[in-house]
Design an enzyme around this catalytic site. Structure first.
Site, PDB file in Angstrom:
ATOM      1  CG  HIS A  84      -0.441   0.293   2.515  1.00 55.26           C
ATOM      2  ND1 HIS A  84      -0.140  -0.682   3.432  1.00 55.26           N
ATOM      3  CD2 HIS A  84      -0.146   1.468   3.114  1.00 55.26           C
ATOM      4  CE1 HIS A  84       0.308  -0.120   4.539  1.00 55.26           C
ATOM      5  NE2 HIS A  84       0.326   1.187   4.369  1.00 55.26           N
ATOM      6  CG  ASP A 125       0.188  -4.056   2.723  1.00 55.38           C
ATOM      7  OD1 ASP A 125       0.531  -3.527   1.651  1.00 55.38           O
ATOM      8  OD2 ASP A 125      -0.067  -3.408   3.762  1.00 55.38           O
ATOM      9  CB  SER A 220       2.813   1.872   6.107  1.00 54.15           C
ATOM     10  OG  SER A 220       1.603   2.175   6.714  1.00 54.15           O
TER      11      SER A 220
END
Length: 266
Positions: A84, A125, A220
């Protein structure tokens, strides 16, 4: 443009890396809880130069917004991060060799690879970024070790480290200095109680914070490290917030080790 999925009544709230507006609905079926794509370390400690020489700061621009993610150096040409953080992005600035934001040696990307099974549930992810020139290794810039192919250790009960420049709290700014924290790996069956079976699959690994320590916006893509081996990639938190006490999720690197090898040869 980054992908957005809508599925009638239920919705997962997904937050892109720091500074990107949210919510972005990615509704799953069968669960009412939601998750946010991770971006920070809450209640952590400040890192010192050379402590985590494999950490990479990743800055990207999406739809006019500047965003921050973490990553890890896995060779002199490859950075590992979250899907992402790369989805829909065509320009990256990568800084290595510093514990201060936007400091260190800068590199740019040549190409990216997002796992083909990455989806709205934040399964798989994970992404790889190839930089456009050779990363020069020093005492402060070194690659992280990855698990062996076929590694079966689930690390349940282990206490790895997480790290990043993300937010210091749900309503706070990102950190100007790299922070890290120790967390504890829990079983997928325990984590499934918070997120449901669509989100928690075998290639997911969940952790809980110790004494309120956890990840948040801006973290992230950063590494989850145990004994100098990267066992996870920071991926998501519960929509109740980074400080809600809920588990937070990562990609289990060992589960996708063959894909990394196929793409990079590493």
């Amino acid at each position: 443009m980054m992908k957005v999925w809508f599925i009638l009544v239920l919705a997962l709230v997904a937050v892109k890396a720091s500074y990107i507006p949210y919510p972005m609905a990615v509704p799953p079926v069968n669960i009412s809880e939601s998750l946010e794509k991770q971006t920070r370390i809450v209640n952590g400690n400040f890192a010192v130069l050379g402590q985590f020489p494999y950490f990479a700061q990743i800055f990207l621009t999406v739809d006019g917004f500047n965003s921050l993610c973490g990553g890890s150096i896995i060779s002199n040409r490859w950075i590992l991060t979250a899907a992402h953080c790369a989805d829909g992005v065509s320009r990256f600035q990568i800084f290595v060799g510093s514990v201060e934001i936007t400091k260190g040696t800068q590199y740019f990307f040549q190409e990216k690879y997002i796992h083909p099974n990455y989806n709205m549930y934040l399964n798989y992810d994970i992404a790889l970024i190839r930089v456009n020139s050779t990363i020069i290794f020093t005492d402060y810039v070194k690659p992280i070790t990855l698990p062996s192919i076929g590694e079966l250790n689930q690390y349940e009960g282990y206490k790895p480290l997480i790290m990043g420049f993300g937010k210091l709290g749900d309503n706070q700014a990102t950190s100007s200095r790299l922070k890290y924290a120790e967390v504890s790996v829990i079983s997928n069956s325990q984590c499934e109680k918070s997120f449901g079976p669509a989100v928690i699959i075998p290639s997911t690994m969940c952790t809980v914070g110790l004494a309120g320590q956890n990840t948040c916006n801006g973290d992230s893509g950063g590494p989850v490290v145990y004994n100098n081996v990267q066992i996870g990639v920071i991926s998501f938190v519960h929509s109740a917030g980074c400080q809600s006490g809920n588990p937070f999720g990562h990609v289990r690197v060992a589960s996708l080790r063959q894909w990394i090898l196929d793409v990079t040869g590493i």
